[in-house]
Design a protein around this motif. Structure first.
Motif, PDB file in Angstrom:
ATOM      1  N   ARG A   1      64.968  74.340  34.855  1.00 43.93           N
ATOM      2  CA  ARG A   1      64.889  73.093  34.078  1.00 43.93           C
ATOM      3  C   ARG A   1      63.826  73.180  32.804  1.00 43.93           C
ATOM      4  O   ARG A   1      63.678  73.365  32.090  1.00 43.93           O
ATOM      5  CB  ARG A   1      64.868  71.996  34.866  1.00 43.93           C
ATOM      6  CG  ARG A   1      65.171  70.606  33.248  1.00 43.93           C
ATOM      7  CD  ARG A   1      65.913  70.292  32.162  1.00 43.93           C
ATOM      8  NE  ARG A   1      65.647  69.309  31.583  1.00 43.93           N
ATOM      9  CZ  ARG A   1      66.497  69.143  30.802  1.00 43.93           C
ATOM     10  NH1 ARG A   1      67.507  70.245  30.545  1.00 43.93           N
ATOM     11  NH2 ARG A   1      66.475  67.971  29.800  1.00 43.93           N
ATOM     12  N   ALA A   2      62.593  73.005  33.681  1.00 44.86           N
ATOM     13  CA  ALA A   2      61.216  73.478  33.271  1.00 44.86           C
ATOM     14  C   ALA A   2      61.295  74.970  31.894  1.00 44.86           C
ATOM     15  O   ALA A   2      61.356  74.442  30.776  1.00 44.86           O
ATOM     16  CB  ALA A   2      60.275  73.695  33.741  1.00 44.86           C
ATOM     17  N   LEU A   3      61.851  76.192  31.735  1.00 45.65           N
ATOM     18  CA  LEU A   3      61.664  77.073  31.861  1.00 45.65           C
ATOM     19  C   LEU A   3      63.045  77.089  30.034  1.00 45.65           C
ATOM     20  O   LEU A   3      62.959  77.614  29.514  1.00 45.65           O
ATOM     21  CB  LEU A   3      62.681  78.296  31.852  1.00 45.65           C
ATOM     22  CG  LEU A   3      61.123  78.854  33.329  1.00 45.65           C
ATOM     23  CD1 LEU A   3      61.731  79.793  34.668  1.00 45.65           C
ATOM     24  CD2 LEU A   3      59.930  79.342  32.803  1.00 45.65           C
ATOM     25  N   GLU A   4      64.108  76.584  30.689  1.00 48.89           N
ATOM     26  CA  GLU A   4      65.396  76.297  29.665  1.00 48.89           C
ATOM     27  C   GLU A   4      64.350  75.246  29.012  1.00 48.89           C
ATOM     28  O   GLU A   4      64.737  75.480  27.185  1.00 48.89           O
ATOM     29  CB  GLU A   4      66.370  75.163  30.153  1.00 48.89           C
ATOM     30  CG  GLU A   4      66.913  74.704  29.166  1.00 48.89           C
ATOM     31  CD  GLU A   4      67.850  73.819  29.990  1.00 48.89           C
ATOM     32  OE1 GLU A   4      68.646  72.720  29.459  1.00 48.89           O
ATOM     33  OE2 GLU A   4      68.606  73.470  30.978  1.00 48.89           O
TER      34      GLU A   4
ATOM     35  N   ARG B   1      58.074  68.286  29.535  1.00 49.65           N
ATOM     36  CA  ARG B   1      58.091  67.568  29.979  1.00 49.65           C
ATOM     37  C   ARG B   1      58.838  66.178  29.943  1.00 49.65           C
ATOM     38  O   ARG B   1      59.241  65.030  30.515  1.00 49.65           O
ATOM     39  CB  ARG B   1      56.438  67.109  30.915  1.00 49.65           C
ATOM     40  CG  ARG B   1      55.782  66.591  31.638  1.00 49.65           C
ATOM     41  CD  ARG B   1      54.737  65.777  31.754  1.00 49.65           C
ATOM     42  NE  ARG B   1      53.869  65.438  30.163  1.00 49.65           N
ATOM     43  CZ  ARG B   1      52.670  64.886  30.265  1.00 49.65           C
ATOM     44  NH1 ARG B   1      52.048  65.776  31.096  1.00 49.65           N
ATOM     45  NH2 ARG B   1      51.925  64.495  29.215  1.00 49.65           N
ATOM     46  N   ALA B   2      58.963  65.541  28.886  1.00 51.46           N
ATOM     47  CA  ALA B   2      59.284  63.992  29.007  1.00 51.46           C
ATOM     48  C   ALA B   2      60.926  64.795  28.994  1.00 51.46           C
ATOM     49  O   ALA B   2      61.346  63.516  29.110  1.00 51.46           O
ATOM     50  CB  ALA B   2      58.729  63.600  27.207  1.00 51.46           C
ATOM     51  N   LEU B   3      61.255  65.734  28.787  1.00 52.83           N
ATOM     52  CA  LEU B   3      62.590  66.168  28.662  1.00 52.83           C
ATOM     53  C   LEU B   3      63.066  66.120  29.633  1.00 52.83           C
ATOM     54  O   LEU B   3      64.588  66.984  30.292  1.00 52.83           O
ATOM     55  CB  LEU B   3      63.289  66.635  27.834  1.00 52.83           C
ATOM     56  CG  LEU B   3      63.426  66.484  26.493  1.00 52.83           C
ATOM     57  CD1 LEU B   3      63.367  67.040  25.073  1.00 52.83           C
ATOM     58  CD2 LEU B   3      63.911  65.264  25.905  1.00 52.83           C
ATOM     59  N   ALA B   4      61.925  66.644  30.791  1.00 59.64           N
ATOM     60  CA  ALA B   4      62.121  67.339  32.091  1.00 59.64           C
ATOM     61  C   ALA B   4      63.285  66.455  32.787  1.00 59.64           C
ATOM     62  O   ALA B   4      64.851  67.201  33.928  1.00 59.64           O
ATOM     63  CB  ALA B   4      61.348  66.800  32.649  1.00 59.64           C
ATOM     64  N   ASN B   5      63.803  65.316  33.246  1.00 60.03           N
ATOM     65  CA  ASN B   5      64.654  64.980  33.514  1.00 60.03           C
ATOM     66  C   ASN B   5      66.015  63.639  33.448  1.00 60.03           C
ATOM     67  O   ASN B   5      66.232  63.194  33.026  1.00 60.03           O
ATOM     68  CB  ASN B   5      64.213  63.410  34.874  1.00 60.03           C
ATOM     69  CG  ASN B   5      63.469  63.745  35.476  1.00 60.03           C
ATOM     70  OD1 ASN B   5      63.626  64.602  36.821  1.00 60.03           O
ATOM     71  ND2 ASN B   5      61.838  63.260  36.347  1.00 60.03           N
ATOM     72  N   ARG B   6      65.904  64.815  32.171  1.00 55.46           N
ATOM     73  CA  ARG B   6      67.074  63.929  30.816  1.00 55.46           C
ATOM     74  C   ARG B   6      67.505  62.581  30.856  1.00 55.46           C
ATOM     75  O   ARG B   6      68.215  61.696  30.700  1.00 55.46           O
ATOM     76  CB  ARG B   6      68.712  64.944  31.718  1.00 55.46           C
ATOM     77  CG  ARG B   6      68.625  66.618  31.884  1.00 55.46           C
ATOM     78  CD  ARG B   6      69.795  67.261  31.986  1.00 55.46           C
ATOM     79  NE  ARG B   6      69.978  68.199  31.936  1.00 55.46           N
ATOM     80  CZ  ARG B   6      69.368  69.154  32.835  1.00 55.46           C
ATOM     81  NH1 ARG B   6      69.503  68.539  34.040  1.00 55.46           N
ATOM     82  NH2 ARG B   6      69.801  70.579  33.009  1.00 55.46           N
ATOM     83  N   PRO B   7      65.995  62.227  30.278  1.00 54.58           N
ATOM     84  CA  PRO B   7      66.053  60.433  30.103  1.00 54.58           C
ATOM     85  C   PRO B   7      67.134  60.580  28.508  1.00 54.58           C
ATOM     86  O   PRO B   7      66.971  60.631  27.934  1.00 54.58           O
ATOM     87  CB  PRO B   7      64.558  60.600  30.037  1.00 54.58           C
ATOM     88  CG  PRO B   7      64.219  61.293  29.001  1.00 54.58           C
ATOM     89  CD  PRO B   7      64.951  62.313  30.159  1.00 54.58           C
TER      90      PRO B   7
ATOM     91  N   GLN C   1      71.383  64.746  22.685  1.00 57.02           N
ATOM     92  CA  GLN C   1      71.491  63.406  23.086  1.00 57.02           C
ATOM     93  C   GLN C   1      70.477  61.877  23.559  1.00 57.02           C
ATOM     94  O   GLN C   1      70.902  61.083  24.305  1.00 57.02           O
ATOM     95  CB  GLN C   1      72.372  63.549  23.835  1.00 57.02           C
ATOM     96  CG  GLN C   1      73.526  63.899  22.262  1.00 57.02           C
ATOM     97  CD  GLN C   1      74.342  62.274  21.081  1.00 57.02           C
ATOM     98  OE1 GLN C   1      74.669  62.486  20.749  1.00 57.02           O
ATOM     99  NE2 GLN C   1      73.268  63.794  20.333  1.00 57.02           N
ATOM    100  N   THR C   2      69.458  62.606  23.312  1.00 59.24           N
ATOM    101  CA  THR C   2      68.528  61.312  23.702  1.00 59.24           C
ATOM    102  C   THR C   2      67.947  60.651  22.542  1.00 59.24           C
ATOM    103  O   THR C   2      68.177  60.662  21.521  1.00 59.24           O
ATOM    104  CB  THR C   2      66.699  62.415  24.305  1.00 59.24           C
ATOM    105  OG1 THR C   2      67.512  62.923  24.676  1.00 59.24           O
ATOM    106  CG2 THR C   2      66.025  61.691  24.607  1.00 59.24           C
TER     107      THR C   2
ATOM    108  N   ARG D   1      64.226  57.690  33.269  1.00 57.41           N
ATOM    109  CA  ARG D   1      65.149  57.277  32.704  1.00 57.41           C
ATOM    110  C   ARG D   1      64.216  57.139  31.513  1.00 57.41           C
ATOM    111  O   ARG D   1      64.806  57.306  30.627  1.00 57.41           O
ATOM    112  CB  ARG D   1      65.744  56.630  33.347  1.00 57.41           C
ATOM    113  CG  ARG D   1      66.467  56.790  34.490  1.00 57.41           C
ATOM    114  CD  ARG D   1      67.415  55.379  35.259  1.00 57.41           C
ATOM    115  NE  ARG D   1      68.124  55.028  33.814  1.00 57.41           N
ATOM    116  CZ  ARG D   1      69.043  54.161  33.533  1.00 57.41           C
ATOM    117  NH1 ARG D   1      69.443  53.164  35.389  1.00 57.41           N
ATOM    118  NH2 ARG D   1      70.370  53.696  33.051  1.00 57.41           N
ATOM    119  N   ILE D   2      63.022  57.375  31.887  1.00 58.20           N
ATOM    120  CA  ILE D   2      61.995  57.326  30.066  1.00 58.20           C
ATOM    121  C   ILE D   2      60.931  58.254  30.114  1.00 58.20           C
ATOM    122  O   ILE D   2      60.221  58.646  31.135  1.00 58.20           O
ATOM    123  CB  ILE D   2      61.620  55.633  30.328  1.00 58.20           C
ATOM    124  CG1 ILE D   2      62.778  54.230  30.424  1.00 58.20           C
ATOM    125  CG2 ILE D   2      60.269  55.225  28.661  1.00 58.20           C
ATOM    126  CD1 ILE D   2      62.018  52.875  30.685  1.00 58.20           C
ATOM    127  N   GLY D   3      61.431  58.973  29.205  1.00 65.07           N
ATOM    128  CA  GLY D   3      60.199  59.970  28.628  1.00 65.07           C
ATOM    129  C   GLY D   3      59.368  59.798  27.889  1.00 65.07           C
ATOM    130  O   GLY D   3      59.351  58.450  27.081  1.00 65.07           O
TER     131      GLY D   3
END
Length: 244
Positions: free
Chosen positions: A135-138, A168-174, A206-207, A98-100
């Protein structure tokens, strides 16, 4: 007067109220943070500036659940994560999911290729290999480095490495990204490119993004700035200069 539509959006960002951090006790106690208040909405990029020793690093570590505040309240994505103690039992999962984090240096894993560097966090969070790599490729496509997807980290330029670190920071949709001096080693053109990317990613996903910086080149790009001095924050309007 705040428009009614803003309140639910702000609830989904990050908010801190009365956040304080004291090191030590008695006569040797040091108050690194003193009743700090801050709110960052989804899709917003704000600057956090201040001199060395002002409390920026302590505040960033509290926001990133690296150290525990002494008192106050923190809300992330609409959920209270700290109020007179952590409300989340697994802080490692909180940081992972939840935190990038974006740092001055990319800190990419040298023995993994670009795609695996970005896909690693979703896989650690329990997502399948195929979902994680998709997700990584997106993200690599969005950040214009998809053509480097199979490259080794040593083959990338400094600017490409920073883009991969943002992916990488966005990978988990934080709901929040903490960026610590992300433009410090860059020239003006590359620094503004990084800020353009961060603003684009904030809007697209929307981060809420907090950028800790001393970099005078990028300060005019912020619409809002928090100045911190002696452990206290003061909010002011920034220039919000468009980045071409």
């Amino acid at each position: 007067m705040m428009e009614p539509a803003m309140e639910p959006a702000m609830d989904k960002g990050i908010h801190i109220e009365g956040l304080s951090k004291r090191y030590g006790a008695g006569d040797t106690a040091v108050d690194a943070l003193k009743e700090v208040n801050m709110s960052v909405a989804p899709g917003e990029v704000i600057g956090l500036v201040g001199p060395s020793g002002s409390g920026k690093t302590t505040l960033l570590k509290c926001l990133g659940a690296v150290i525990e505040p002494t008192r106050g309240r923190m809300t992330l994505g609409g959920e209270v994560i700290y109020e007179q103690g952590w409300k989340i039992p697994d802080l490692r999962a909180l940081r992972r999911d939840r935190i990038g984090f974006v740092f001055q240096a990319p800190y990419l894993i040298p023995f993994l290729d670009v795609t695996d560097n970005v896909a690693l966090l979703p896989m650690l969070a329990g997502r399948s290999n195929s979902e994680s790599r998709a997700r990584a490729l997106e993200l690599l496509q969005t950040l214009d480095v998809a053509h480097r997807a199979r490259a080794q980290i040593s083959e990338l330029s400094g600017g490409e490495q920073q883009r991969v670190s943002i992916a990488r920071a966005l990978a988990n949709r934080p709901p929040v990204i903490l960026a610590d001096e992300p433009t410090a080693p860059l020239d003006s053109e590359r620094a503004l490119t990084v800020m353009r990317i961060l603003n684009q990613m904030a809007r697209q996903y929307q981060t809420a993004i907090i950028v800790v910086t001393h970099d005078e080149k990028i300060i005019p790009t912020f619409k809002r700035i928090y100045h911190i001095r002696d452990g206290r924050t003061v909010e002011e309007a920034g220039e919000g200069r468009e980045i071409s």
